[in-house]
Design an enzyme around this catalytic site. Structure first.
Site, PDB file in Angstrom:
ATOM      1  N   HIS A   1       0.889  -1.157   0.000  1.00 57.06           N
ATOM      2  CA  HIS A   1       0.000   0.000   0.000  1.00 57.06           C
ATOM      3  C   HIS A   1       0.927   1.207   0.000  1.00 57.06           C
ATOM      4  O   HIS A   1       2.035   1.146   0.553  1.00 57.06           O
ATOM      5  CB  HIS A   1      -0.884  -0.006   1.241  1.00 57.06           C
ATOM      6  CG  HIS A   1      -1.892  -1.117   1.219  1.00 57.06           C
ATOM      7  ND1 HIS A   1      -2.125  -1.938   2.285  1.00 57.06           N
ATOM      8  CD2 HIS A   1      -2.707  -1.538   0.223  1.00 57.06           C
ATOM      9  CE1 HIS A   1      -3.063  -2.815   1.951  1.00 57.06           C
ATOM     10  NE2 HIS A   1      -3.419  -2.609   0.707  1.00 57.06           N
TER      11      HIS A   1
ATOM     12  N   ASP B   1       2.314   1.921   3.290  1.00 58.68           N
ATOM     13  CA  ASP B   1       3.268   0.922   3.827  1.00 58.68           C
ATOM     14  C   ASP B   1       4.668   1.367   3.419  1.00 58.68           C
ATOM     15  O   ASP B   1       5.636   1.198   4.158  1.00 58.68           O
ATOM     16  CB  ASP B   1       3.063  -0.473   3.200  1.00 58.68           C
ATOM     17  CG  ASP B   1       1.736  -1.104   3.556  1.00 58.68           C
ATOM     18  OD1 ASP B   1       1.286  -0.937   4.701  1.00 58.68           O
ATOM     19  OD2 ASP B   1       1.152  -1.786   2.674  1.00 58.68           O
TER      20      ASP B   1
END
Ligand code: XLS
Ligand code: MG
Length: 347
Positions: A49, A52
């Site tokens: 993501h 992340d």
């Protein structure tokens, strides 16, 4: 014909066990501590993501975001890991409460589109051309609040903005029929492929099929994969398993229905999946009831299941299947497949 299989997962697949009804039950591992586990568990690629990769990215300038992503690229190189894709996490911010791309509020749509462009910047810095869109909140709880024709056009408009922003980016839609929404707008592979054809550069829009999402739509994941491959649009997969029509369980691949898992492996292998660089993503989560010490085993177990099923699939006598099919001896074919999936025993 045979596929080439390399495996990835996302940092969210090592999970503390929180669910909507209770808190975390396992200790948290930082991303830095997760990285060395990839190779140990048999994985060569990381799915991200956007946040992340670059935490707190909403507080950073586009330049700062790219700079941080470049630092991460060096760390990945040091671990011998490749970034497979980046996915904008559009479902947590207050501006996406009622959807991002399909929000009724133009300022919220702008946030979603800008954030997707930052995710593309991160993808560029990490050396991948693949952006995954899980359209989590692009749907309704209350049908009258949005117009499904307008919503579809808005998703197309957002994807077109991404395609225009980066002429090399490929956008991969991950369909899911429900959860968190009551109904989402791009619920199945068929919808995603049709959506791609509406976009300004259809050949740069494809599909990520997650087994559980197809099952939640009442469909067979291997048929969904075959459909996407017939359009050359299966650019990544999220393999896992799902026990019936309930919340998205992200169970170990093959743990519920081994024949259904076998058929996913078989269709991928039969049609050379991976030969154009596609990865096998395992979007699985450990059970909340699992203790810390084995809370990464669902990943290596899912990979092992894939490889064992691949061996079975490659050992299968395709001529025998064709012969049964010609004769329409489907009971024989059924038993042949069931025997192939079970260890030999004397009865
Ligand atoms: C949803 C997924 C999600 C996507 C990537 O089911 O797990 O994280 O795969 O955005
Ligand atoms: Mg997924």
């Amino acid at each position: 014909m045979a596929g080439i299989f390399r495996f990835t997962f996302g940092p969210w697949n090592i999970h503390e066990g929180a669910d909507p009804f209770g808190p975390s039950v396992r200790k948290s591992l930082s991303f830095t501590n997760k990285l060395p586990l990839y190779k140990k568990l048999g994985f060569d690629g990381v799915q991200f993501h956007d946040d992340d990769a670059v935490p707190e990215m909403n507080d950073l300038t586009p330049q700062q975001i790219s700079a941080r992503a470049k630092e991460l690229k060096k760390i990945l190189d040091d671990h011998g890991l490749i970034a497979e894709f980046v996915a904008p996490r559009l479902w947590e911010d207050e501006r996406t409460i009622d959807g991002g791309y399909t929000s009724n509020d133009p300022s919220c749509r702008k946030y979603a589109n800008d954030r997707s462009k930052r995710a593309i910047d991160i993808a560029q810095a990490l050396g991948t051309d693949l952006l995954v869109l899980w359209l989590a909140r692009e749907g309704t709880y209350i049908r009258e609040s949005k117009d499904s024709k307008v919503a579809t056009e808005r998703i197309v408009d957002s994807i077109n903005q991404m395609l225009e922003y980066d002429p090399a980016i490929r956008v991969c839609v991950e369909p899911k029929p429900n959860e968190p929404m009551d109904h989402t707008y791009i619920p199945t592979t068929g919808h995603a492929v049709a959506l791609a054809l509406l976009c300004s550069d259809p050949k740069r829009v494809g599909v990520n099929i997650e087994s559980a999402h197809a099952i939640l739509a009442g469909l067979d994941p291997s048929d969904e994969m075959g459909f996407a491959m017939s359009f050359n649009k299966l650019w990544t997969v999220h393999l896992n398993d799902q026990n019936g029509l309930k919340f998205d369980q992200d169970k170990t691949f093959g743990s519920v229905d081994i024949r259904r898992a076998f058929n996913q492996v078989r269709i991928l292998d039969k049609h050379d999946y991976g030969k154009n660089g596609e990865w096998v993503g395992l979007d699985v989560k450990a059970m909340r009831s699992q203790k810390d010490d084995s809370a990464t085993r669902h990943l290596s177990n899912s990979r092992e299941m894939f490889l064992r099923l691949l061996e079975i699939s490659r050992d299968i006598d395709e001529k025998f299947i064709a012969d049964c099919t010609d004769r329409r001896d489907y009971e024989e074919l059924e038993m042949y497949i069931l025997r192939s999936l079970l260890p030999e025993r004397q009865i």
